[in-house]
Write a protein that holds these residues in place. Structure first.
Motif, PDB file in Angstrom:
ATOM      1  N   TYR A   1       0.799  -1.243   0.000  1.00  0.00           N
ATOM      2  CA  TYR A   1       0.000   0.000   0.000  1.00  0.00           C
ATOM      3  C   TYR A   1       0.830   1.292   0.000  1.00  0.00           C
ATOM      4  N   ALA A   2       0.153   2.397  -0.320  1.00  0.00           N
ATOM      5  CA  ALA A   2       0.765   3.732  -0.284  1.00  0.00           C
ATOM      6  C   ALA A   2       0.740   4.251   1.144  1.00  0.00           C
ATOM      7  N   SER A   3       1.908   4.644   1.650  1.00  0.00           N
ATOM      8  CA  SER A   3       1.966   5.290   2.965  1.00  0.00           C
ATOM      9  C   SER A   3       1.781   6.783   2.708  1.00  0.00           C
ATOM     10  N   VAL A   4       0.598   7.292   3.012  1.00  0.00           N
ATOM     11  CA  VAL A   4       0.253   8.643   2.543  1.00  0.00           C
ATOM     12  C   VAL A   4       0.853   9.750   3.418  1.00  0.00           C
ATOM     13  N   ASP A   5       1.313   9.382   4.627  1.00  0.00           N
ATOM     14  CA  ASP A   5       1.921  10.355   5.531  1.00  0.00           C
ATOM     15  C   ASP A   5       3.381  10.529   5.109  1.00  0.00           C
ATOM     16  N   PHE A   6       3.613  11.172   3.962  1.00  0.00           N
ATOM     17  CA  PHE A   6       4.923  11.047   3.315  1.00  0.00           C
ATOM     18  C   PHE A   6       6.064  11.737   4.040  1.00  0.00           C
ATOM     19  N   LYS A   7       5.725  12.643   4.979  1.00  0.00           N
ATOM     20  CA  LYS A   7       6.827  13.316   5.710  1.00  0.00           C
ATOM     21  C   LYS A   7       7.370  12.420   6.822  1.00  0.00           C
ATOM     22  N   ASP A   8       6.634  11.397   7.206  1.00  0.00           N
ATOM     23  CA  ASP A   8       7.063  10.504   8.289  1.00  0.00           C
ATOM     24  C   ASP A   8       7.908   9.362   7.690  1.00  0.00           C
ATOM     25  N   THR A   9       9.169   9.706   7.420  1.00  0.00           N
ATOM     26  CA  THR A   9      10.022   8.731   6.717  1.00  0.00           C
ATOM     27  C   THR A   9      10.441   7.567   7.623  1.00  0.00           C
ATOM     28  N   GLU A  10      10.454   7.830   8.936  1.00  0.00           N
ATOM     29  CA  GLU A  10      10.805   6.731   9.860  1.00  0.00           C
ATOM     30  C   GLU A  10       9.741   5.629   9.816  1.00  0.00           C
ATOM     31  N   SER A  11       8.464   6.056   9.872  1.00  0.00           N
ATOM     32  CA  SER A  11       7.379   5.056   9.780  1.00  0.00           C
ATOM     33  C   SER A  11       7.407   4.370   8.425  1.00  0.00           C
ATOM     34  N   LEU A  12       7.710   5.137   7.388  1.00  0.00           N
ATOM     35  CA  LEU A  12       7.740   4.534   6.049  1.00  0.00           C
ATOM     36  C   LEU A  12       8.757   3.399   5.995  1.00  0.00           C
ATOM     37  N   LYS A  13       9.938   3.643   6.583  1.00  0.00           N
ATOM     38  CA  LYS A  13      10.983   2.609   6.563  1.00  0.00           C
ATOM     39  C   LYS A  13      10.461   1.343   7.252  1.00  0.00           C
ATOM     40  N   ARG A  14       9.841   1.535   8.405  1.00  0.00           N
ATOM     41  CA  ARG A  14       9.309   0.383   9.156  1.00  0.00           C
ATOM     42  C   ARG A  14       8.227  -0.325   8.331  1.00  0.00           C
ATOM     43  N   GLN A  15       7.328   0.482   7.719  1.00  0.00           N
ATOM     44  CA  GLN A  15       6.219  -0.112   6.957  1.00  0.00           C
ATOM     45  C   GLN A  15       6.737  -0.848   5.720  1.00  0.00           C
ATOM     46  N   ALA A  16       7.734  -0.261   5.058  1.00  0.00           N
ATOM     47  CA  ALA A  16       8.260  -0.890   3.833  1.00  0.00           C
ATOM     48  C   ALA A  16       9.011  -2.177   4.181  1.00  0.00           C
ATOM     49  N   GLU A  17       9.794  -2.129   5.261  1.00  0.00           N
ATOM     50  CA  GLU A  17      10.531  -3.346   5.652  1.00  0.00           C
ATOM     51  C   GLU A  17       9.565  -4.454   6.051  1.00  0.00           C
ATOM     52  N   GLU A  18       8.468  -4.067   6.702  1.00  0.00           N
ATOM     53  CA  GLU A  18       7.462  -5.069   7.060  1.00  0.00           C
ATOM     54  C   GLU A  18       6.849  -5.690   5.796  1.00  0.00           C
ATOM     55  N   GLY A  19       6.527  -4.835   4.817  1.00  0.00           N
ATOM     56  CA  GLY A  19       5.958  -5.345   3.558  1.00  0.00           C
ATOM     57  C   GLY A  19       6.899  -6.345   2.897  1.00  0.00           C
ATOM     58  N   ALA A  20       8.202  -6.019   2.891  1.00  0.00           N
ATOM     59  CA  ALA A  20       9.182  -6.928   2.278  1.00  0.00           C
ATOM     60  C   ALA A  20       9.210  -8.252   3.050  1.00  0.00           C
ATOM     61  N   ARG A  21       9.135  -8.160   4.387  1.00  0.00           N
ATOM     62  CA  ARG A  21       9.136  -9.409   5.188  1.00  0.00           C
ATOM     63  C   ARG A  21       7.885 -10.240   4.923  1.00  0.00           C
ATOM     64  N   PHE A  22       6.769  -9.589   4.645  1.00  0.00           N
ATOM     65  CA  PHE A  22       5.514 -10.311   4.355  1.00  0.00           C
ATOM     66  C   PHE A  22       5.560 -11.042   3.007  1.00  0.00           C
ATOM     67  N   GLY A  23       6.483 -10.646   2.133  1.00  0.00           N
ATOM     68  CA  GLY A  23       6.540 -11.286   0.811  1.00  0.00           C
ATOM     69  C   GLY A  23       6.155 -10.355  -0.324  1.00  0.00           C
ATOM     70  N   PHE A  24       5.781  -9.086   0.009  1.00  0.00           N
ATOM     71  CA  PHE A  24       5.546  -8.127  -1.081  1.00  0.00           C
ATOM     72  C   PHE A  24       6.861  -7.902  -1.818  1.00  0.00           C
ATOM     73  N   THR A  25       6.749  -7.580  -3.107  1.00  0.00           N
ATOM     74  CA  THR A  25       7.960  -7.355  -3.900  1.00  0.00           C
ATOM     75  C   THR A  25       8.200  -5.871  -4.145  1.00  0.00           C
ATOM     76  N   GLY A  26       7.223  -5.030  -3.792  1.00  0.00           N
ATOM     77  CA  GLY A  26       7.372  -3.596  -3.970  1.00  0.00           C
ATOM     78  C   GLY A  26       6.267  -2.868  -3.236  1.00  0.00           C
ATOM     79  N   LYS A  27       6.296  -1.532  -3.360  1.00  0.00           N
ATOM     80  CA  LYS A  27       5.342  -0.712  -2.602  1.00  0.00           C
ATOM     81  C   LYS A  27       5.053   0.556  -3.385  1.00  0.00           C
ATOM     82  N   VAL A  28       3.841   1.046  -3.234  1.00  0.00           N
ATOM     83  CA  VAL A  28       3.473   2.313  -3.879  1.00  0.00           C
ATOM     84  C   VAL A  28       4.194   3.462  -3.164  1.00  0.00           C
TER      85      VAL A  28
END
Ligand SMILES: CC(=O)SCCNC(=O)CCNC(=O)[C@H](O)C(C)(C)COP(=O)(O)OP(=O)(O)OC[C@H]1O[C@@H](n2cnc3c(N)ncnc32)[C@H](O)[C@@H]1OP(=O)(O)O
Ligand SMILES: O=CC(=O)O
Ligand SMILES: [Mg+2]
Length: 332
Positions: free
Chosen positions: A237-264
């Motif tokens: 999914y798209a993390s719409v709170d784009f200024k919160d880069t710390e949360s984005l890193k956590r969310q993207a790493e979680e997506g990769a661990r889940f098996g997603f291959t990319g992110k919006v």
């Protein structure tokens, strides 16, 4: 909804049209549908925002999605179609793959989007179809794409990214995917990826969005499972709170661990963070290579299970290590 006989008629018309290759894909001609493309960050940009589209070549994103759907106000749909078509021809996107998100089949706007975009000389390599909910709308999409392609002089094939973003779409996922696969045998598209649309999904089920995204957990895992069962890429999914880069890193790493291959991605700041999260770290690749070698040695000694760097290793862990080495190889 298009009837089967209409669909067959349109497919026949398509099959007899000329195939002179006068047009090209906007990125990596010749690679289409054959070579696996890493799509770690899919950067969305409103189709009528020429200034932002012109910045894309400087942003090093794996993929840009020029949007004709929800980033574009209803009064600007026509302007977006014209801008996207012109940008496809005028901008050199470099290594960045070009995709276009059309409006949903249900909106009644998708036909006009397709007809406009197919006027470009440099066609996008992928079409992103939002709000996918039913088998019938996939049949309509296939018929409309065949009609639109019949108007031009080349035989393009598009990668299709389907966005799942409603309870209905997720509950119907398996028959939808089976239908898309069977339609793609007779249509100019090949299903390449499933994406999860968190914001429409939250609205659809009445959920409140949180940074932890626990309200999305089940749906995201359904999308990953279905993607893997059908051999597709899975886009988180798209993390719409784009200024919160710390949360984005956590969310993207979680997506990769889940098996997603990319992110919006929706903002340039997000692109490197997402691409990093979906690339295996050099340390992990070294670990994986060592594990593969140790596995082979143990197999020769007749051992299926052994210890490596403090962990038990058997076949499934070997397979995970092989995934890591392979994904590093395709990203090079
Ligand atoms: C839920 C969904 O459907 S998600 C998909 C649909 N949504 C989208 O497509 C939205 C895409 N993103 C955007 O439109 C923008 O990032 C916004 C509106 C959120 C914020 O835009 P701005 O207020 O311009 O952000 P900001 O000032 O931080 O931008 C910094 C620079 O990056 C550029 N930029 C921002 N977003 C993008 C983008 N998506 N693509 C390319 N360039 C961008 C800006 O133009 C600006 O450069 P400039 O000063 O030279 O013009
Ligand atoms: O289309 C994307 C979404 O989150 O909704
Ligand atoms: Mg959406």
């Amino acid at each position: 909804m298009a009837s089967r006989s209409k669909l067959v008629r349109v497919l026949f018309q398509t099959s007899v049209r000329l195939s002179t290759p006068l047009r090209s894909y906007c990125s990596a001609p010749g690679q289409h549908s054959i070579i696996f493309r890493p799509r770690r960050a899919l950067l969305f940009v409103a189709g009528n925002d020429e200034r932002k589209i012109c910045k894309i070549p400087t942003l090093d994103a794996d993929c840009v999605v020029m949007d004709c759907e929800d980033a574009v106000a209803p009064s600007k749909k026509d302007e977006a179609r014209k801008t996207v078509t012109r940008m496809l021809d005028e901008v050199d996107f470099g290594r960045t793959e070009c995709a276009v998100r059309i409006n949903s089949v249900d909106s009644g706007l998708a036909d006009d989007d397709l007809l406009a975009i197919l006027q470009a000389k440099n066609l996008p390599s992928a079409i992103v179809l939002p709000k996918v909910e039913s088998v019938e709308e996939m049949q309509t999409f296939a018929a409309n794409l065949n009609t639109a392609v019949a108007e031009i002089e080349v035989n393009p094939t598009f990668d299709l990214f389907a966005i799942l973003e409603s309870a209905k779409g997720l509950m119907n996922l398996q028959p939808i995917l089976q239908e898309i696969v069977s339609l793609s045998d007779m249509s100019p598209f090949r299903l390449a990826a499933l994406a999860f649309g968190s914001e429409d999904f939250a609205a659809d089920i009445g959920a409140s969005r949180t940074s932890e995204a626990t309200e999305l957990l089940y749906a995201r895992q359904m999308v990953v499972l279905a993607a893997k069962a059908f051999g597709l890429q899975a886009i988180d999914y798209a993390s719409v709170d784009f200024k919160d880069t710390e949360s984005l890193k956590r969310q993207a790493e979680e997506g990769a661990r889940f098996g997603f291959t990319g992110k919006v991605a929706i903002h340039p700041l997000q692109v490197p963070i997402i691409q990093q999260a979906f690339s295996p770290s050099p340390e992990r690749v070294v670990w994986a290579r060592g594990l593969i070698q140790a596995f082979q040695q143990h197999q020769q000694e007749g051992k299926g299970v052994f210890m490596y760097e403090g962990r038990m290793i058997d076949k499934p862990i070997l397979l995970q290590a092989q995934n890591m080495v392979q994904s590093e190889a395709v990203e090079k």
